[in-house]
Design a protein around this motif. Sequence first.
Motif, mmCIF file in Angstrom:
data_model
loop_
_atom_site.group_PDB
_atom_site.id
_atom_site.type_symbol
_atom_site.label_atom_id
_atom_site.label_comp_id
_atom_site.label_asym_id
_atom_site.label_seq_id
_atom_site.Cartn_x
_atom_site.Cartn_y
_atom_site.Cartn_z
ATOM 1 N N GLY A 1 39.198 34.212 59.544
ATOM 2 C CA GLY A 1 38.570 34.225 58.232
ATOM 3 C C GLY A 1 38.726 35.605 57.608
ATOM 4 O O GLY A 1 38.966 36.589 58.312
ATOM 5 N N LYS A 2 38.597 35.677 56.290
ATOM 6 C CA LYS A 2 38.870 36.937 55.589
ATOM 7 C C LYS A 2 37.794 37.259 54.568
ATOM 8 O O LYS A 2 37.223 36.361 53.933
ATOM 9 N N MET A 3 37.555 38.575 54.436
ATOM 10 C CA MET A 3 36.702 39.048 53.350
ATOM 11 C C MET A 3 37.601 39.368 52.160
ATOM 12 O O MET A 3 38.579 40.106 52.295
ATOM 13 N N PHE A 4 37.270 38.790 51.009
ATOM 14 C CA PHE A 4 37.991 39.056 49.762
ATOM 15 C C PHE A 4 37.048 39.755 48.791
ATOM 16 O O PHE A 4 35.822 39.592 48.869
ATOM 17 N N GLY A 5 37.622 40.521 47.891
ATOM 18 C CA GLY A 5 36.815 41.213 46.902
ATOM 19 C C GLY A 5 37.379 41.064 45.505
ATOM 20 O O GLY A 5 38.599 40.910 45.328
ATOM 21 N N VAL A 6 36.490 41.082 44.528
ATOM 22 C CA VAL A 6 36.906 41.089 43.123
ATOM 23 C C VAL A 6 36.232 42.274 42.427
ATOM 24 O O VAL A 6 35.066 42.585 42.696
ATOM 25 N N LEU A 7 36.964 42.939 41.575
ATOM 26 C CA LEU A 7 36.459 44.080 40.814
ATOM 27 C C LEU A 7 36.704 43.824 39.335
ATOM 28 O O LEU A 7 37.862 43.701 38.899
ATOM 29 N N ILE A 8 35.631 43.696 38.580
ATOM 30 C CA ILE A 8 35.761 43.508 37.135
ATOM 31 C C ILE A 8 36.117 44.858 36.516
ATOM 32 O O ILE A 8 35.458 45.867 36.794
ATOM 33 N N VAL A 9 37.158 44.881 35.691
ATOM 34 C CA VAL A 9 37.638 46.135 35.108
ATOM 35 C C VAL A 9 37.994 45.944 33.636
ATOM 36 O O VAL A 9 38.248 44.831 33.173
ATOM 37 N N LYS A 10 38.018 47.068 32.923
ATOM 38 C CA LYS A 10 38.565 47.124 31.564
ATOM 39 C C LYS A 10 39.827 47.971 31.615
ATOM 40 O O LYS A 10 39.843 49.029 32.247
ATOM 41 N N ASN A 11 40.882 47.504 30.928
ATOM 42 C CA ASN A 11 42.081 48.322 30.864
ATOM 43 C C ASN A 11 42.013 49.276 29.670
ATOM 44 O O ASN A 11 41.013 49.317 28.938
ATOM 45 N N GLN A 12 43.049 50.033 29.468
ATOM 46 C CA GLN A 12 43.046 51.033 28.400
ATOM 47 C C GLN A 12 43.054 50.403 27.020
ATOM 48 O O GLN A 12 42.773 51.076 26.022
ATOM 49 N N GLN A 13 43.388 49.122 26.929
ATOM 50 C CA GLN A 13 43.328 48.401 25.652
ATOM 51 C C GLN A 13 41.977 47.707 25.464
ATOM 52 O O GLN A 13 41.825 46.870 24.575
ATOM 53 N N ASP A 14 40.997 48.067 26.326
ATOM 54 C CA ASP A 14 39.647 47.529 26.269
ATOM 55 C C ASP A 14 39.599 46.030 26.583
ATOM 56 O O ASP A 14 38.679 45.326 26.170
ATOM 57 N N LYS A 15 40.609 45.555 27.294
ATOM 58 C CA LYS A 15 40.673 44.154 27.687
ATOM 59 C C LYS A 15 39.974 44.004 29.028
ATOM 60 O O LYS A 15 40.171 44.782 29.957
ATOM 61 N N LEU A 16 39.149 42.951 29.144
ATOM 62 C CA LEU A 16 38.406 42.715 30.372
ATOM 63 C C LEU A 16 39.184 41.780 31.290
ATOM 64 O O LEU A 16 39.704 40.740 30.864
ATOM 65 N N GLY A 17 39.282 42.143 32.550
ATOM 66 C CA GLY A 17 39.943 41.313 33.551
ATOM 67 C C GLY A 17 39.380 41.652 34.915
ATOM 68 O O GLY A 17 38.309 42.249 35.023
ATOM 69 N N PHE A 18 40.108 41.283 35.944
ATOM 70 C CA PHE A 18 39.627 41.636 37.284
ATOM 71 C C PHE A 18 40.782 41.882 38.234
ATOM 72 O O PHE A 18 41.919 41.438 38.012
#
Length: 568
Positions: free
Chosen positions: A70-87
């Motif tokens: 089994g595996k531990m996965f992670g997600v990090l919510i980020v904004k790029n330099q164009q102020d776009k939200l993703g992860f």
Amino acid sequence: MAVNDPCFILFNGSIAEHSLPESFTFPFYYQPHTLCIQAAEQLQQDLLDTNPWRHNFGLDPENDRGMVIGKMFGVLIVKNQQDKLGFLAAFSGKLADQNILPPFVPPVFDMLTKDSFFSVENKQINDINQLIIQHETDPQLTRLVDLLADQQLHSENELAQLRSVIIESRKHRKDQREQADLALAQHNMTTEAFTSLSIELSRQSVQQKFKLAELKQHWAIKVDHTQQKVDTRQQQINQLKKQRKQLSNQLQKKLFNQYQFLNVLAESKDLNTIFHDAPNHLSPAGAGECAAPKLLQYAFQHQLTPIAMAEFWWGSSPKSEIKQHKNFYPACHSKCRPILAHMLKGMTVDPDPLLVNTAVNKHIEIVYQDKDLAIINKPAEMLSVAGKNVTDSVQTRMKQLFPQATGPLIVHRLDMSTSGLMVIALTKDANKALQQQFINRTVIKRYIALVDGKPKGQNGTINLPLRVDLNDRPKQLVCYEHGKQAETYWEVYKHKGARTLLHLYPKTGRTHQLRMHCAHHQGLGLPIVGDDLYGVQQNRLHLHAAFIGFNHPTTDAWIEFNTFADFE
């Protein structure tokens, strides 16, 4: 997914309903932000459910392909330099024996790169390992070791036999001397005959001593000759092990230098520096390979602004730990805490709940009191004894409430998150007498717990030995080698929809015993509702010490007390 960044993942659905958090996630205790939940679900649906890498997560028993990991996965919510939200997404360690698998962020340092210094130097260490194995399994060494043991045994046996003969001879000579003394005194033996006998007996004694010394020397020479041959071969093995250790330490230090971790202040530190104050100045195995530092490192390297983070488990649970499929978990302490302390520097982070007094407005109910003891009903989220950061506790409150009491007051403890009955001793003698009852396990305790699901059967006994998880304190592990015996009897009290109220009777009192025995797959496999360590965090841990019975420390009369939980 953004074209210019293969690791920056766009949300599939709308995120307009989500408000951004005011501060970044405290990674060691958190409720996942709704954006993190959406990102995790998207990752699970788009990639993990299909499992294109054919990694064996243990979720399909019919198509088992070897070792389950089994595996531990992670997600990090980020904004790029164009102020776009993703992860961003990451996995801990390796996935399908690989380090780099887009769209997951790459490792901080890829030690699996072909012809890298790690591969080359690790091969040298592996070659030495093979040499050590060859030497240790050499049939000639085995024959020599067996010969040495055989010679030592024969030496001991022959010397023991000769010593027995000498002892018997000594007794016989003593009898002869005593008879000669008597005969001489009664004039039945001449002085010349007496002297001649004494000389002969002394000669026999000297001869046997010489024979014993000769036999000792004979075996010493043989054993020493064989021992030297064994030692010569063992010295070769020890020299190889010493060389292996030196190369391993050098490689480890060199490897840790490659793991450079950034923070928002553009400060960089390697693992050697970060773990300088750790025992032996060494970081734990696998440090830097967890999902959380990978995610933050990639964000800082690519000028992405971290917003929130969460990690979840995917796959079947390990044998000793408790990890439930899809559940969110905090970052580990031994590997990640020193690293993330550096990486989060300069960021506004949610407060550490361990530094917050969650009992500030809570009241302790006195159930019973006499001159020797008090019975209290401890609220959930209150410490039994003063902590390093938070001193407010049952102990400090009792000192204020009973200023004339003698002794340590606290006889036994409840976990901070557990509510219920505690015994407070108001005198030293009462404390001693009550503690002895706990040690002798004559105190009857009954807990009530609300578990998530329905157990198989109506009652049973759980025996699972427990020890602390050295990599992730204060969590516990099931360990049959080093764990302490832990036994719990359970029975169904009543069902509440899909959940069940249980009565739990702990025979032993190990840390997190009831929580582990309920949650572990070898126990009930049903975590207690609200268990933030082994289940899913809620408003409270639904575990209450409802009943306690014991002999009064002064009168010896049996007394018992009962309370109700607020979740019954």
